[in-house]
Design a protein around this motif. Structure first.
Motif, PDB file in Angstrom:
ATOM      1  N   VAL A 231      51.408  42.612  82.041  1.00 40.51           N
ATOM      2  CA  VAL A 231      52.326  41.933  82.943  1.00 40.51           C
ATOM      3  C   VAL A 231      53.650  42.694  82.909  1.00 40.51           C
ATOM      4  N   MET A 232      54.172  43.030  84.089  1.00 43.58           N
ATOM      5  CA  MET A 232      55.406  43.827  84.164  1.00 43.58           C
ATOM      6  C   MET A 232      56.600  42.931  83.853  1.00 43.58           C
ATOM      7  N   VAL A 233      56.860  42.800  82.564  1.00 41.31           N
ATOM      8  CA  VAL A 233      57.844  41.852  82.061  1.00 41.31           C
ATOM      9  C   VAL A 233      59.254  42.178  82.533  1.00 41.31           C
ATOM     10  N   GLU A 234      59.627  43.444  82.505  1.00 42.11           N
ATOM     11  CA  GLU A 234      60.993  43.810  82.883  1.00 42.11           C
ATOM     12  C   GLU A 234      61.264  43.514  84.354  1.00 42.11           C
ATOM     13  N   ASP A 235      60.248  43.671  85.217  1.00 40.32           N
ATOM     14  CA  ASP A 235      60.417  43.326  86.634  1.00 40.32           C
ATOM     15  C   ASP A 235      60.764  41.848  86.781  1.00 40.32           C
ATOM     16  N   ILE A 236      60.064  41.023  86.016  1.00 37.36           N
ATOM     17  CA  ILE A 236      60.310  39.578  86.083  1.00 37.36           C
ATOM     18  C   ILE A 236      61.679  39.244  85.500  1.00 37.36           C
ATOM     19  N   ASN A 237      61.944  39.768  84.316  1.00 39.73           N
ATOM     20  CA  ASN A 237      63.179  39.436  83.612  1.00 39.73           C
ATOM     21  C   ASN A 237      64.416  39.853  84.398  1.00 39.73           C
ATOM     22  N   SER A 238      64.340  40.990  85.098  1.00 37.35           N
ATOM     23  CA  SER A 238      65.495  41.474  85.858  1.00 37.35           C
ATOM     24  C   SER A 238      65.765  40.634  87.100  1.00 37.35           C
ATOM     25  N   GLY A 239      64.783  39.827  87.516  1.00 29.99           N
ATOM     26  CA  GLY A 239      64.964  38.996  88.706  1.00 29.99           C
ATOM     27  C   GLY A 239      65.419  37.582  88.418  1.00 29.99           C
ATOM     28  N   ILE A 240      65.605  37.249  87.139  1.00 30.60           N
ATOM     29  CA  ILE A 240      66.038  35.900  86.768  1.00 30.60           C
ATOM     30  C   ILE A 240      67.566  35.863  86.688  1.00 30.60           C
ATOM     31  N   PHE A 241      68.201  35.115  87.571  1.00 31.12           N
ATOM     32  CA  PHE A 241      69.655  34.992  87.548  1.00 31.12           C
ATOM     33  C   PHE A 241      70.097  34.243  86.284  1.00 31.12           C
ATOM     34  N   ASP A 242      71.292  34.558  85.817  1.00 32.40           N
ATOM     35  CA  ASP A 242      71.789  33.969  84.578  1.00 32.40           C
ATOM     36  C   ASP A 242      71.821  32.449  84.631  1.00 32.40           C
ATOM     37  N   ASN A 243      72.193  31.890  85.811  1.00 26.90           N
ATOM     38  CA  ASN A 243      72.292  30.434  85.918  1.00 26.90           C
ATOM     39  C   ASN A 243      70.919  29.762  86.046  1.00 26.90           C
ATOM     40  N   MET A 244      69.849  30.564  86.099  1.00 27.31           N
ATOM     41  CA  MET A 244      68.498  30.014  86.199  1.00 27.31           C
ATOM     42  C   MET A 244      67.705  30.210  84.912  1.00 27.31           C
ATOM     43  N   ARG A 245      68.216  31.035  84.033  1.00 26.96           N
ATOM     44  CA  ARG A 245      67.454  31.425  82.848  1.00 26.96           C
ATOM     45  C   ARG A 245      67.118  30.231  81.957  1.00 26.96           C
ATOM     46  N   GLU A 246      68.068  29.339  81.786  1.00 27.87           N
ATOM     47  CA  GLU A 246      67.852  28.185  80.913  1.00 27.87           C
ATOM     48  C   GLU A 246      66.779  27.251  81.457  1.00 27.87           C
ATOM     49  N   ASP A 247      66.627  27.227  82.788  1.00 24.96           N
ATOM     50  CA  ASP A 247      65.651  26.334  83.421  1.00 24.96           C
ATOM     51  C   ASP A 247      64.281  26.975  83.585  1.00 24.96           C
ATOM     52  N   THR A 248      64.140  28.233  83.200  1.00 20.34           N
ATOM     53  CA  THR A 248      62.893  28.967  83.400  1.00 20.34           C
ATOM     54  C   THR A 248      62.003  28.875  82.165  1.00 20.34           C
ATOM     55  N   ILE A 249      60.739  28.555  82.409  1.00 21.12           N
ATOM     56  CA  ILE A 249      59.744  28.494  81.335  1.00 21.12           C
ATOM     57  C   ILE A 249      58.524  29.300  81.757  1.00 21.12           C
ATOM     58  N   SER A 250      57.743  29.722  80.800  1.00 24.73           N
ATOM     59  CA  SER A 250      56.538  30.479  81.122  1.00 24.73           C
ATOM     60  C   SER A 250      55.450  30.197  80.101  1.00 24.73           C
ATOM     61  N   GLY A 251      54.233  30.530  80.496  1.00 24.24           N
ATOM     62  CA  GLY A 251      53.088  30.329  79.605  1.00 24.24           C
ATOM     63  C   GLY A 251      52.110  31.481  79.747  1.00 24.24           C
ATOM     64  N   VAL A 252      51.369  31.770  78.670  1.00 27.80           N
ATOM     65  CA  VAL A 252      50.421  32.878  78.687  1.00 27.80           C
ATOM     66  C   VAL A 252      49.244  32.560  77.779  1.00 27.80           C
ATOM     67  N   ILE A 253      48.066  33.052  78.186  1.00 29.37           N
ATOM     68  CA  ILE A 253      46.887  32.955  77.333  1.00 29.37           C
ATOM     69  C   ILE A 253      46.965  34.055  76.284  1.00 29.37           C
ATOM     70  N   ASP A 254      46.927  33.692  75.040  1.00 34.90           N
ATOM     71  CA  ASP A 254      47.119  34.643  73.944  1.00 34.90           C
ATOM     72  C   ASP A 254      46.027  35.706  73.942  1.00 34.90           C
ATOM     73  N   GLY A 255      46.439  36.995  73.973  1.00 40.19           N
ATOM     74  CA  GLY A 255      45.507  38.102  73.851  1.00 40.19           C
ATOM     75  C   GLY A 255      44.863  38.562  75.142  1.00 40.19           C
ATOM     76  N   LYS A 256      45.096  37.866  76.255  1.00 42.35           N
ATOM     77  CA  LYS A 256      44.472  38.267  77.518  1.00 42.35           C
ATOM     78  C   LYS A 256      45.076  39.559  78.042  1.00 42.35           C
ATOM     79  N   PHE A 257      46.376  39.717  77.901  1.00 40.65           N
ATOM     80  CA  PHE A 257      47.051  40.922  78.382  1.00 40.65           C
ATOM     81  C   PHE A 257      47.433  41.806  77.192  1.00 40.65           C
TER      82      PHE A 257
END
Length: 290
Positions: A231-257
């Motif tokens: 998963v291209m993590v830096e692409d995602i992280n660079s698109g999260i505005f500072d005022n939205m970061r606290e409200d952002t959550i994510s989930g992942v299946i362990d070991g799939k990627f």
């Protein structure tokens, strides 16, 4: 009521999950092309909507046919309202009426197509009815079907402010019912599947990111990408505005990627069940505070 939108973008893995009309005896997958000439298969938003409605576990809205011949239209019945049917609360309706402009309510749950992240290479499956033909000592029928297995990405967006409200009928549902409906929809998404050609494809998320925000933009729709099973993590992280970061959550299946630990570290990803649990709490908090 405070403006709030829920959005989440998901990755799942599936095989040959949406076919088009076909050419001759070849069943063709739905595809789109990009500027580099590569073709990508997709599962249409209409197909995903169909599966959601079928698996939502709620009574389906009544429909009726009006007109005749080529002008015959099948639509939701005049007495079908959001009070009784979450389906039209989520996905809207258009009801035509003689002598008036009818009634229309836009969808408050929006879906994108689920587009493959890996290009289609033209693989074909060879199909016959040999098992049945042999019973009668007859020649078998032959057909072919395009096949493609890939990760797919799609986005869901919900206008939380409009859930359970229909001005056409002067309806507003209780806060408890709004919470119940949205959380039921989230549960359906978490365990979504699709039956096609004798297979049951699991559309449950392998990775998901989103939240409840003061805006209604599907902000992660063009940010979530996969390359070499990462998963291209830096692409995602660079698109999260500072005022939205606290409200952002994510989930992942362990070991799939291959970069699961990077996903957990940079995006603070938790398990998929915990993601949906946290998102449902955010929905509940929003309605209880408004």
């Amino acid at each position: 009521m405070q403006t709030k939108g829920l959005t989440m973008t998901m990755i799942f893995e599936a095989e040959s999950a949406n076919y088009g009309e076909g050419i001759g005896n070849v069943a063709t997958l739905k595809k789109l092309s990009r500027g580099n000439g590569n073709q990508y298969t997709y599962i249409s938003r209409q197909a995903i909507r169909y599966n959601i409605v079928e698996q939502l576990g709620e009574e389906k809205a009544k429909v009726e046919a009006s007109g005749s011949g080529d002008k015959k239209v099948i639509q939701f019945s005049a007495d079908s309202t959001i009070s009784d049917y979450p389906e039209i609360d989520f996905f809207g309706y258009l009801k035509t009426e003689k002598g008036s402009s009818g009634k229309k309510r836009s969808a408050i749950v929006r879906l994108s197509n689920a587009v493959s992240t890996e290009s289609f290479k033209g693989d074909l499956d060879f199909l016959t009815n040999k098992g049945l033909a042999d019973r009668l000592n007859e020649n078998m029928n032959i057909a072919q079907a395009e096949i493609h297995k890939s990760y797919y990405v799609y986005t869901l967006a919900i206008d939380l402010e409009q859930v359970g409200i229909d001005k056409n009928y002067e309806i507003e549902l209780s806060k408890d019912e709004k919470v119940r409906r949205v959380n039921k929809l989230l549960d359906t998404i978490a365990f979504l599947y699709r039956d096609i050609r004798g297979r049951r494809e699991n559309l449950s998320p392998l990775f998901v990111i989103g939240g409840v925000y003061d805006i209604k933009n599907p902000i992660f729709e063009n940010l979530v990408k996969i390359k070499e099973n990462k998963v291209m993590v830096e692409d995602i992280n660079s698109g999260i505005f500072d005022n939205m970061r606290e409200d952002t959550i994510s989930g992942v299946i362990d070991g799939k990627f291959d970069n699961t630990e990077e996903i957990k570290t940079i995006l603070n990803s938790q398990t998929i069940p915990n993601f949906f649990g946290a998102l449902k709490e955010k929905v509940k908090d929003y309605y209880e505070s408004n």
